[in-house]
Scaffold this active site. Sequence first.
Site, PDB file in Angstrom:
ATOM      1  CG  ASN A 217      71.908  45.350 -19.753  1.00  0.00           C
ATOM      2  OD1 ASN A 217      72.226  46.349 -19.092  1.00  0.00           O
ATOM      3  ND2 ASN A 217      71.112  45.424 -20.805  1.00  0.00           N
TER       4      ASN A 217
ATOM      5  NE  ARG B 242      60.957  45.172 -18.150  1.00  0.00           N
ATOM      6  CZ  ARG B 242      62.231  45.443 -18.464  1.00  0.00           C
ATOM      7  NH1 ARG B 242      62.947  46.227 -17.664  1.00  0.00           N
ATOM      8  NH2 ARG B 242      62.777  44.932 -19.547  1.00  0.00           N
TER       9      ARG B 242
ATOM     10  CE  LYS C 227      78.781  46.880 -23.216  1.00  0.00           C
ATOM     11  NZ  LYS C 227      78.708  45.392 -23.090  1.00  0.00           N
TER      12      LYS C 227
ATOM     13  N   GLY D 277      64.604  47.940 -26.608  1.00  0.00           N
ATOM     14  CA  GLY D 277      64.874  46.996 -25.537  1.00  0.00           C
ATOM     15  C   GLY D 277      66.255  46.432 -25.785  1.00  0.00           C
ATOM     16  CG  ASP D 278      68.661  44.175 -22.994  1.00  0.00           C
ATOM     17  OD1 ASP D 278      67.528  43.722 -23.269  1.00  0.00           O
ATOM     18  OD2 ASP D 278      69.454  43.582 -22.245  1.00  0.00           O
ATOM     19  CB  THR D 279      67.891  41.289 -26.491  1.00  0.00           C
ATOM     20  OG1 THR D 279      66.490  41.439 -26.207  1.00  0.00           O
ATOM     21  CG2 THR D 279      68.619  40.768 -25.249  1.00  0.00           C
TER      22      THR D 279
ATOM     23  CG  ASP E  19      71.453  47.874 -25.661  1.00  0.00           C
ATOM     24  OD1 ASP E  19      71.964  47.082 -24.840  1.00  0.00           O
ATOM     25  OD2 ASP E  19      70.467  48.584 -25.400  1.00  0.00           O
TER      26      ASP E  19
END
Length: 294
Positions: A157, A100, A217, A27-29, A250
Amino acid sequence: MRIVSIGECMVELSGAGADLWRSSFAGDTFNTAWYARAKLPSAMVDYVTCVGSDPISDRMVQFMSSAGIGTEHINRHPTRSVGLYMIELQNGERSFSYWRDQSAARCLADDLDAIERAIQGADYVYLSGITLAILPREKLGDLLSVLSGSNMVFDPNLRPRLWENGDVMRADVMRAAAQATVVLPSFEDEQTHFNDQTPFDTAQRYADAGATEIMVKNGGGDMVVCVNGACETIAVGAPIEPVDTTGAGDSFNGAYLAARLAGQEPHSAARAAHETAARVIQHRGALMDMGNLN
């Protein structure tokens, strides 16, 4: 040195052959926490979320702990469980299917006192637009109030499927960015959803919102870093053919924060982070083994 990351970790299913799937957790975080821990083992990296009280949630927490990521600030929900997503690849580019909607992580802001305790003493408090998007609308302002005064790092994100509509997404992302010290946007997303024409436009918009350090980025293209209004382009060289782009941004974020916490200047931290992301996209799945990163 301490980083606290706030968000949702999920069960990840990635292809392992015809009709075969390999499970992991990502998961991203959480991915960012993983790579920050890998690149700066001397730092404390804690993860803040809410998971269930079931066996798969137990496995997830044990997985985090075994990687050296602090889990003492993870809450448990009595009836919900963790979310799940499936990765499908075509020419190295990913597409996702998610389950989710009823994940326990959507309740992560129910105990704001616990979050306030978790972030005390942190050098960086990291969250993303996905962290915001999964929360009930009435909880967003409460969470940002708790984070006020922290050294907040924010990756927008942008994932419009998680939001009510694009206008709400853009407004809430900029609301969070206005409170952040460091913003780590991806130009392709920002161009699509904010109509930015160049990475400099993206950097300027977040600087105008109040961020003092913006690292834009740009996939395989040249990046832009701006600190206190001074901007520079960072050339990245020839693009790399990816095996799997899952976790690219990430891993960049985690490596960038690790380098900054270790004392590197933004331009050198950006180059180190790009090198890490370039290695990560040469393997399948969001998380690359820590032992292979250093």
